[in-house]
Motif scaffolding. Structure first.
Motif, PDB file in Angstrom:
ATOM      1  N   SER A  17       0.790  -1.236   0.000  1.00 18.83           N
ATOM      2  CA  SER A  17       0.000   0.000   0.000  1.00 18.83           C
ATOM      3  C   SER A  17       0.819   1.281   0.000  1.00 18.83           C
ATOM      4  CB  SER A  17      -0.882   0.033   1.249  1.00 18.83           C
ATOM      5  OG  SER A  17      -1.341  -1.245   1.549  1.00 18.83           O
ATOM      6  N   ASP A  18       0.224   2.330  -0.561  1.00 17.60           N
ATOM      7  CA  ASP A  18       0.739   3.681  -0.333  1.00 17.60           C
ATOM      8  C   ASP A  18       0.252   4.159   1.028  1.00 17.60           C
ATOM      9  OD1 ASP A  18       2.036   3.998  -2.831  1.00 17.60           O
ATOM     10  OD2 ASP A  18       0.085   4.318  -3.771  1.00 17.60           O
ATOM     11  N   ARG A  19      -1.046   3.894   1.293  1.00 17.75           N
ATOM     12  CA  ARG A  19      -1.601   4.217   2.615  1.00 17.75           C
ATOM     13  C   ARG A  19      -2.491   3.072   3.076  1.00 17.75           C
ATOM     14  NH1 ARG A  19      -4.855   9.292   3.342  1.00 17.75           N
ATOM     15  NH2 ARG A  19      -5.807   8.674   1.370  1.00 17.75           N
ATOM     16  N   ILE A  20      -2.625   2.956   4.393  1.00 16.92           N
ATOM     17  CA  ILE A  20      -3.448   1.902   4.982  1.00 16.92           C
ATOM     18  C   ILE A  20      -4.512   2.550   5.872  1.00 16.92           C
ATOM     19  CG2 ILE A  20      -3.435  -0.080   6.569  1.00 16.92           C
ATOM     20  CD1 ILE A  20      -0.530  -0.581   5.765  1.00 16.92           C
ATOM     21  N   VAL A  21      -5.745   2.042   5.753  1.00 14.88           N
ATOM     22  CA  VAL A  21      -6.819   2.446   6.656  1.00 14.88           C
ATOM     23  C   VAL A  21      -7.035   1.273   7.602  1.00 14.88           C
ATOM     24  CG1 VAL A  21      -9.251   3.111   6.813  1.00 14.88           C
ATOM     25  CG2 VAL A  21      -7.930   3.684   4.758  1.00 14.88           C
ATOM     26  N   VAL A  22      -6.743   1.454   8.874  1.00 15.12           N
ATOM     27  CA  VAL A  22      -6.964   0.356   9.816  1.00 15.12           C
ATOM     28  C   VAL A  22      -8.373   0.493  10.381  1.00 15.12           C
ATOM     29  CG1 VAL A  22      -6.125  -0.897  11.837  1.00 15.12           C
ATOM     30  CG2 VAL A  22      -4.512   0.391  10.414  1.00 15.12           C
ATOM     31  N   MET A  23      -9.207  -0.515  10.128  1.00 14.70           N
ATOM     32  CA  MET A  23     -10.605  -0.484  10.585  1.00 14.70           C
ATOM     33  C   MET A  23     -10.808  -1.466  11.720  1.00 14.70           C
ATOM     34  SD  MET A  23     -13.372  -0.296   7.497  1.00 14.70           S
ATOM     35  CE  MET A  23     -14.932  -0.046   8.328  1.00 14.70           C
ATOM     36  N   HIS A  24     -11.722  -1.109  12.610  1.00 15.95           N
ATOM     37  CA  HIS A  24     -12.035  -1.972  13.748  1.00 15.95           C
ATOM     38  C   HIS A  24     -13.463  -1.648  14.163  1.00 15.95           C
ATOM     39  CE1 HIS A  24     -11.516  -2.606  18.341  1.00 15.95           C
ATOM     40  NE2 HIS A  24     -11.884  -3.733  17.767  1.00 15.95           N
TER      41      HIS A  24
ATOM     42  N   THR B 181       0.645   5.987   6.112  1.00 14.23           N
ATOM     43  CA  THR B 181       1.519   5.166   5.280  1.00 14.23           C
ATOM     44  C   THR B 181       1.863   3.913   6.091  1.00 14.23           C
ATOM     45  OG1 THR B 181       3.512   6.179   6.184  1.00 14.23           O
ATOM     46  CG2 THR B 181       2.543   7.226   4.231  1.00 14.23           C
ATOM     47  N   PRO B 182       2.331   2.852   5.400  1.00 17.35           N
ATOM     48  CA  PRO B 182       2.739   1.654   6.143  1.00 17.35           C
ATOM     49  C   PRO B 182       3.742   1.996   7.243  1.00 17.35           C
ATOM     50  CG  PRO B 182       2.663   1.153   3.802  1.00 17.35           C
ATOM     51  CD  PRO B 182       2.408   2.628   3.934  1.00 17.35           C
ATOM     52  N   GLU B 183       4.662   2.872   6.931  1.00 21.90           N
ATOM     53  CA  GLU B 183       5.678   3.273   7.914  1.00 21.90           C
ATOM     54  C   GLU B 183       5.014   3.943   9.135  1.00 21.90           C
ATOM     55  OE1 GLU B 183       7.104   6.499   8.631  1.00 21.90           O
ATOM     56  OE2 GLU B 183       8.760   5.610   9.782  1.00 21.90           O
ATOM     57  N   GLU B 184       4.040   4.805   8.875  1.00 17.92           N
ATOM     58  CA  GLU B 184       3.379   5.509   9.989  1.00 17.92           C
ATOM     59  C   GLU B 184       2.584   4.562  10.885  1.00 17.92           C
ATOM     60  OE1 GLU B 184       2.772   9.850   7.809  1.00 17.92           O
ATOM     61  OE2 GLU B 184       1.156   8.374   7.768  1.00 17.92           O
ATOM     62  N   VAL B 185       1.792   3.671  10.260  1.00 14.68           N
ATOM     63  CA  VAL B 185       0.969   2.807  11.127  1.00 14.68           C
ATOM     64  C   VAL B 185       1.823   1.779  11.858  1.00 14.68           C
ATOM     65  CG1 VAL B 185      -1.219   3.108   9.888  1.00 14.68           C
ATOM     66  CG2 VAL B 185       0.282   1.239   9.250  1.00 14.68           C
ATOM     67  N   TYR B 186       2.951   1.405  11.257  1.00 13.38           N
ATOM     68  CA  TYR B 186       3.819   0.438  11.942  1.00 13.38           C
ATOM     69  C   TYR B 186       4.663   1.107  13.028  1.00 13.38           C
ATOM     70  CZ  TYR B 186       7.057  -3.361  12.792  1.00 13.38           C
ATOM     71  OH  TYR B 186       7.800  -4.349  13.410  1.00 13.38           O
ATOM     72  N   ASN B 187       5.312   2.192  12.662  1.00 17.30           N
ATOM     73  CA  ASN B 187       6.229   2.830  13.619  1.00 17.30           C
ATOM     74  C   ASN B 187       5.548   3.806  14.567  1.00 17.30           C
ATOM     75  OD1 ASN B 187       8.582   1.523  12.839  1.00 17.30           O
ATOM     76  ND2 ASN B 187       8.954   2.974  11.177  1.00 17.30           N
ATOM     77  N   HIS B 188       4.423   4.348  14.158  1.00 22.05           N
ATOM     78  CA  HIS B 188       3.745   5.323  15.022  1.00 22.05           C
ATOM     79  C   HIS B 188       2.262   5.014  15.152  1.00 22.05           C
ATOM     80  CE1 HIS B 188       7.469   7.548  14.787  1.00 22.05           C
ATOM     81  NE2 HIS B 188       7.407   7.432  13.488  1.00 22.05           N
ATOM     82  N   PRO B 189       1.943   3.842  15.692  1.00 26.74           N
ATOM     83  CA  PRO B 189       0.519   3.516  15.864  1.00 26.74           C
ATOM     84  C   PRO B 189      -0.133   4.556  16.771  1.00 26.74           C
ATOM     85  CG  PRO B 189       1.901   1.991  17.117  1.00 26.74           C
ATOM     86  CD  PRO B 189       2.825   2.812  16.269  1.00 26.74           C
TER      87      PRO B 189
ATOM     88  N   VAL C  55      -4.222  -0.539  17.044  1.00 27.94           N
ATOM     89  CA  VAL C  55      -3.327  -0.569  15.877  1.00 27.94           C
ATOM     90  C   VAL C  55      -1.974  -1.164  16.272  1.00 27.94           C
ATOM     91  CG1 VAL C  55      -2.123   0.841  14.149  1.00 27.94           C
ATOM     92  CG2 VAL C  55      -4.487   1.369  14.757  1.00 27.94           C
ATOM     93  N   ALA C  56      -1.478  -0.772  17.439  1.00 23.64           N
ATOM     94  CA  ALA C  56      -0.174  -1.285  17.904  1.00 23.64           C
ATOM     95  C   ALA C  56      -0.215  -2.802  18.023  1.00 23.64           C
ATOM     96  CB  ALA C  56       0.187  -0.657  19.245  1.00 23.64           C
ATOM     97  N   GLU C  57      -1.334  -3.327  18.480  1.00 25.50           N
ATOM     98  CA  GLU C  57      -1.424  -4.771  18.676  1.00 25.50           C
ATOM     99  C   GLU C  57      -1.773  -5.516  17.400  1.00 25.50           C
ATOM    100  OE1 GLU C  57      -4.148  -4.747  22.019  1.00 25.50           O
ATOM    101  OE2 GLU C  57      -2.531  -5.488  23.308  1.00 25.50           O
ATOM    102  N   PHE C  58      -2.543  -4.869  16.532  1.00 27.50           N
ATOM    103  CA  PHE C  58      -3.011  -5.557  15.320  1.00 27.50           C
ATOM    104  C   PHE C  58      -1.918  -5.648  14.265  1.00 27.50           C
ATOM    105  CE2 PHE C  58      -5.452  -5.772  11.286  1.00 27.50           C
ATOM    106  CZ  PHE C  58      -6.119  -6.957  11.544  1.00 27.50           C
ATOM    107  N   ILE C  59      -1.110  -4.608  14.159  1.00 20.44           N
ATOM    108  CA  ILE C  59      -0.079  -4.595  13.114  1.00 20.44           C
ATOM    109  C   ILE C  59       1.285  -4.907  13.720  1.00 20.44           C
ATOM    110  CG2 ILE C  59       1.085  -3.194  11.369  1.00 20.44           C
ATOM    111  CD1 ILE C  59      -1.489  -1.790  10.904  1.00 20.44           C
ATOM    112  N   GLY C  60       1.833  -6.034  13.348  1.00 21.41           N
ATOM    113  CA  GLY C  60       3.142  -6.433  13.848  1.00 21.41           C
ATOM    114  C   GLY C  60       3.085  -6.826  15.309  1.00 21.41           C
TER     115      GLY C  60
END
Ligand SMILES: Nc1ncnc2c1ncn2[C@@H]1O[C@H](COP(=O)(O)OP(=O)(O)OP(=O)(O)O)[C@@H](O)[C@H]1O
Ligand SMILES: [Mg+2]
Length: 388
Positions: free
Chosen positions: A205-212, A221-229, A234-239
């Protein structure tokens, strides 16, 4: 990407089924040419969101705009949108070329042009020589390529893909991920991609929308949701992550003391008030261990397990309150055997703080922490964290 035109705009979109809210006040902008992925667990409302954009469902509230035009009420075939479904939905009695040509035949495009465009698509998705076969004579990956070609031939403004690789085995899935990404960049068509596979989302992805639960937790961006949940979810769901719950106990001279049940750390100030609670997220690959106390970090634990996982070593450290942290290190980094007493630390830039609504204050195990504090740090943080 940020300067690109917004081609889809959802505002305050709500969808209910039998009184249950399944999409809850959704706001979303999709920019022209981007690969946007909706990521979330089963049942969180991904398909429903896609179907509202395609026109198969009508929102109960809110607006859906395509290129600035409100499309609520406009039927699917009159929207410049095509969908690729997980089950391919090919016509079994038609040949591959007829399947691909379908949209153009419906639009009464001249026969010669149809033939040319089908050939172009067949080449693009690498199905040359298979034009006369029926879908039952193709493998899963080949069927999926037909479904993609059939959608792309209409030259849609936006292509919706609902778990398009879900039915493929892992190897084929990886290969198709690369092919799809390549196609998307080459054609410049906007992709709205749905998956519950976080690795796939990060990769493509260029950008990710995390839904719950029908809501957006974070868009980035993938970098933002991974490194800065932004949220605990989000912190628990991704990685994988180590989530440490604590509160602020001291603010002085541009620094703050963050206290946990199992220790304290002192870092440059972040946007917190005195006594405010937070979660701190440290990814396993950023967690470090030392046998000497490290400046600003007063967290001690014992190594309880070491696992060799091929490309990384995984070390588990139990803290004084029983919480277990997970660290991952490259094979060339020294590992501490089970039973070793270690001090835990990390690069302060490589952790993220999350605000929490909870205000429960718990007991810090003072006695244990005092023991750690007594031991004067003999390693400076600058020495153990060389500039990266
Ligand atoms: N037509 C319908 N009637 C009633 N309930 C529905 C309908 N369609 C979806 N739902 C419910 O809405 C919720 C969201 O469904 P949706 O299909 O959007 O989830 P999803 O995120 O795509 O999940 P998955 O990853 O399993 O495909 C689910 O609880 C589902 O049971
Ligand atoms: Mg779905």
């Amino acid at each position: 990407m940020e300067d690109k035109k917004i081609i889809v705009r959802l505002r305050g979109v709500v969808k209910r089924f039998d009184g249950d809210v399944v999409v809850n006040h959704l706001d979303l902008d999709i920019r022209e040419g981007e690969f946007l992925t909706v990521l979330g667990p089963s049942g969180c409302g991904k398909t429903t969101t896609l179907r509202m954009l395609a026109g198969f469902e009508t929102p109960d509230e809110g607006t859906v705009e395509l290129e600035g035009k409100d499309v609520v009420g406009i039927p699917p075939n009159e929207r410049d949108v095509n969908t690729v479904f997980q089950n391919y939905a090919l016509f079994p009695h038609m040949t591959i070329e007829d399947n691909i040509a379908f949209g153009l035949v419906e639009k009464k495009v001249p026969k010669k042009e149809i033939r040319e465009r089908v050939q172009e698509m067949v080449k693009l998705v690498r199905l040359e020589g298979m034009e006369k076969r029926k879908p039952s004579q193709l493998s899963g990956g080949q069927k999926q390529r037909v479904a993609i070609a059939r959608a792309l031939i209409n030259n849609p403004k936006i292509l919706l893909l609902d778990e398009p690789l879900g039915a493929l085995d892992l190897k084929l899935r990886k290969q198709m991920q690369q092919e799809l990404k390549y196609l998307q960049k080459k054609l410049g068509i906007t992709f709205l991609y749905v998956t519950h596979d976080q690795e796939e989302a990060l990769l493509m992805s260029d950008r990710i929308v995390v839904m719950h639960d029908g809501r957006v937790e974070q868009i980035g961006t993938p970098e933002e949701v991974y490194n800065h949940p932004k949220t605990k979810y989000v912190a628990e769901f991704i990685g994988a992550s180590n989530l440490l719950e604590g509160y602020v106990t001291e603010i002085e001279g541009g620094r703050m003391t963050f206290s946990f049940e199992f220790g304290k750390i002192n870092l440059k100030s972040r946007g917190f008030k005195m006594e405010e609670m937070f979660y701190l997220c440290v990814r396993p690959e950023n967690l470090r261990m030392s046998q000497c106390p490290v400046e600003h970090f007063h967290i001690r634990g014992r190594v309880t397990e070491v696992v060799f996982a091929g490309s990384v070593n995984r070390t588990f450290v139990r803290l004084v309150n029983g919480q277990v942290l997970r660290a991952e290190s490259q094979p060339d980094v020294e590992i501490y055997p089970v039973g070793t007493l270690v001090y835990v630390y990390w690069n302060p830039d490589k952790c993220s703080f999350l605000h929490t609504q909870e205000d429960q204050i718990y007991d810090v195990i003072e006695e244990e922490i005092d023991k750690t504090l007594e031991e004067e740090a003999n390693v400076s943080i600058d020495d153990v964290l060389p500039s990266e």
